[in-house]
Design a protein around this motif. Structure first.
Motif, PDB file in Angstrom:
ATOM      1  N   PRO A  33       0.798  -1.226   0.000  1.00 36.05           N
ATOM      2  CA  PRO A  33       0.000   0.000   0.000  1.00 36.05           C
ATOM      3  C   PRO A  33       0.828   1.272   0.000  1.00 36.05           C
ATOM      4  O   PRO A  33       0.433   2.271  -0.597  1.00 36.05           O
ATOM      5  CB  PRO A  33      -0.851  -0.132   1.275  1.00 36.05           C
ATOM      6  N   ASP A  34       2.004   1.235   0.638  1.00 41.95           N
ATOM      7  CA  ASP A  34       2.856   2.427   0.660  1.00 41.95           C
ATOM      8  C   ASP A  34       3.373   2.773  -0.736  1.00 41.95           C
ATOM      9  O   ASP A  34       3.578   3.946  -1.063  1.00 41.95           O
ATOM     10  CB  ASP A  34       4.049   2.217   1.603  1.00 41.95           C
ATOM     11  N   ALA A  35       3.566   1.740  -1.544  1.00 47.24           N
ATOM     12  CA  ALA A  35       4.083   1.941  -2.904  1.00 47.24           C
ATOM     13  C   ALA A  35       2.963   1.948  -3.940  1.00 47.24           C
ATOM     14  O   ALA A  35       3.218   2.107  -5.134  1.00 47.24           O
ATOM     15  CB  ALA A  35       5.093   0.845  -3.238  1.00 47.24           C
ATOM     16  N   GLY A  36       1.737   1.767  -3.504  1.00 46.53           N
ATOM     17  CA  GLY A  36       0.608   1.769  -4.433  1.00 46.53           C
ATOM     18  C   GLY A  36       0.545   0.541  -5.313  1.00 46.53           C
ATOM     19  O   GLY A  36       0.036   0.608  -6.438  1.00 46.53           O
ATOM     20  N   LYS A  37       1.023  -0.605  -4.801  1.00 48.79           N
ATOM     21  CA  LYS A  37       1.068  -1.821  -5.617  1.00 48.79           C
ATOM     22  C   LYS A  37       0.068  -2.854  -5.115  1.00 48.79           C
ATOM     23  O   LYS A  37       0.074  -3.225  -3.941  1.00 48.79           O
ATOM     24  CB  LYS A  37       2.473  -2.421  -5.593  1.00 48.79           C
ATOM     25  N   ILE A  38      -0.782  -3.329  -6.013  1.00 46.93           N
ATOM     26  CA  ILE A  38      -1.726  -4.392  -5.719  1.00 46.93           C
ATOM     27  C   ILE A  38      -2.167  -5.012  -7.034  1.00 46.93           C
ATOM     28  O   ILE A  38      -2.301  -4.328  -8.040  1.00 46.93           O
ATOM     29  CB  ILE A  38      -2.951  -3.857  -4.935  1.00 46.93           C
ATOM     30  N   ASP A  39      -2.350  -6.315  -7.039  1.00 47.32           N
ATOM     31  CA  ASP A  39      -2.770  -7.012  -8.252  1.00 47.32           C
ATOM     32  C   ASP A  39      -3.778  -8.089  -7.868  1.00 47.32           C
ATOM     33  O   ASP A  39      -3.425  -9.099  -7.259  1.00 47.32           O
ATOM     34  CB  ASP A  39      -1.562  -7.645  -8.948  1.00 47.32           C
ATOM     35  N   LEU A  40      -5.028  -7.861  -8.224  1.00 49.33           N
ATOM     36  CA  LEU A  40      -6.094  -8.805  -7.890  1.00 49.33           C
ATOM     37  C   LEU A  40      -6.561  -9.601  -9.106  1.00 49.33           C
ATOM     38  O   LEU A  40      -7.641 -10.179  -9.079  1.00 49.33           O
ATOM     39  CB  LEU A  40      -7.287  -8.054  -7.281  1.00 49.33           C
ATOM     40  N   LYS A  41      -5.752  -9.651 -10.155  1.00 49.15           N
ATOM     41  CA  LYS A  41      -6.195 -10.294 -11.396  1.00 49.15           C
ATOM     42  C   LYS A  41      -6.474 -11.782 -11.222  1.00 49.15           C
ATOM     43  O   LYS A  41      -7.288 -12.355 -11.954  1.00 49.15           O
ATOM     44  CB  LYS A  41      -5.153 -10.090 -12.511  1.00 49.15           C
ATOM     45  N   ASP A  42      -5.811 -12.424 -10.234  1.00 49.65           N
ATOM     46  CA  ASP A  42      -5.999 -13.858 -10.033  1.00 49.65           C
ATOM     47  C   ASP A  42      -6.996 -14.186  -8.930  1.00 49.65           C
ATOM     48  O   ASP A  42      -7.163 -15.356  -8.569  1.00 49.65           O
ATOM     49  CB  ASP A  42      -4.648 -14.514  -9.690  1.00 49.65           C
ATOM     50  N   VAL A  43      -7.687 -13.180  -8.416  1.00 47.13           N
ATOM     51  CA  VAL A  43      -8.565 -13.424  -7.280  1.00 47.13           C
ATOM     52  C   VAL A  43      -9.875 -14.083  -7.706  1.00 47.13           C
ATOM     53  O   VAL A  43     -10.556 -14.729  -6.907  1.00 47.13           O
ATOM     54  CB  VAL A  43      -8.840 -12.105  -6.517  1.00 47.13           C
ATOM     55  N   GLY A  44     -10.249 -13.932  -8.948  1.00 48.18           N
ATOM     56  CA  GLY A  44     -11.484 -14.543  -9.436  1.00 48.18           C
ATOM     57  C   GLY A  44     -12.724 -13.806  -8.951  1.00 48.18           C
ATOM     58  O   GLY A  44     -12.683 -12.612  -8.651  1.00 48.18           O
TER      59      GLY A  44
END
Length: 302
Positions: free
Chosen positions: A45-56
């Motif tokens: 969160p501090d770097a603004g990085k998140i990837d939910l593409k595999d969460v379905g």
């Protein structure tokens, strides 16, 4: 259901996750470190990085992460408190809003600090915000979910009161002092404390996920707020220990030790009622303070 959880190792998250798993739900934890299994996804969160593409297909996201507020507030600490809540919420809300599955409900932590110091005034979800630091943080925290509201995704802001658990929070800090027989009123003792047992904190989260008519701010407090003086007497009774006046928790000592944090968390009066929880049929496990304390502290009543 498939439920995403941040803050899964915190005071509430560490009780919520086992509850959900026991209920047969699929829990995905957002973690800051490298994932160790398929049920974890890393985010920064501090770097603004998140990837939910595999969460379905995601049924719910429960956002509990945030910097602890129960230490002395330096300028740096206050900045961490604010940034961790606003930046993390904005990042996660934006990521969830971009998912194709729009049936997801977003349940985000907030706090009754939203209302500020209000004396004996009875506070509901319709009450106006306060004007101190915590109130400002809570307002920005809740506003950070705007990307979800633009997509008409159901969003619930859980305004937690003082959570009763010996594992952390205010109760864990008070417990050793009371066990020594040195518990006392904080200041005048007339300030209201709006509390919630840890089992009801978890229950309210699940209720928010499952109750489709519930959205917006929700006060997560028990139906019977008490004054600090009443809380002190009840703690002493449950622990079978004497309480003293003024004791080592006197106002001056506490202010010296904890500064602005003490004023905001310990001497502020917030008489909050859980109108929305009651109105949507939530059944409290522990509506009485003595029963709640006896339960979390493993003490017999009567």
């Amino acid at each position: 259901m498939k439920i995403l959880v941040t803050g899964s190792t915190g005071l509430v998250g560490s009780s919520l996750v086992p509850f959900l798993l026991t209920g047969g739900h699929d829990v995905i934890r957002l973690v800051r470190r490298a994932p160790t299994n398929d049920s974890e996804i890393q985010w920064e969160p501090d770097a603004g990085k998140i990837d939910l593409k595999d969460v379905g297909d995601l049924d719910a996201a429960v956002h509990l992460a945030g910097e602890s507020i129960s230490d002395r507030w330096s300028r740096k600490k206050k900045s961490k408190i604010q940034d961790s809540r606003i930046q993390g919420t904005q990042l996660l809300a934006s990521a969830v809003a971009q998912l194709e599955n729009q049936r997801t409900v977003f349940v985000s932590a907030s706090a009754i600090g939203f209302y500020g110091n209000r004396g004996n005034e009875v506070l509901t979800e319709e009450s106006k915000p306060g004007n101190d630091f915590l109130s400002s943080v809570c307002q920005s925290w809740e506003n950070a979910t705007q990307p979800l509201e633009e997509k008409e995704i159901r969003t619930v802001h859980l305004r937690f009161g003082v959570i009763l658990s010996p594992k952390g929070g205010a109760l864990a800090k008070m417990l050793p002092v009371f066990q020594l027989g040195q518990g006392s009123n904080l200041g005048s003792g007339r300030q209201y404390m709006s509390w919630i047992g840890i089992s009801d904190a978890v229950g309210a989260i699940y209720h928010a996920i499952m109750t489709k008519e519930l959205s917006g701010p929700v006060n997560v407090v028990g139906p019977n707020p008490v004054t600090n003086a009443d809380f002190t007497k009840t703690m002493g009774r449950v622990l079978k220990r004497p309480t003293v006046v003024p004791g080592i928790l006197g106002k001056l000592t506490t202010l010296v030790l904890f500064g602005e944090m003490a004023t905001a968390l310990l001497f502020t009066s917030q008489r909050v009622t859980p109108d929305k929880l009651i109105g949507t049929g939530y059944q409290f496990r522990h509506a009485d303070l003595e029963l709640a304390l006896s339960h979390v502290l493993g003490r017999q009543t009567g």
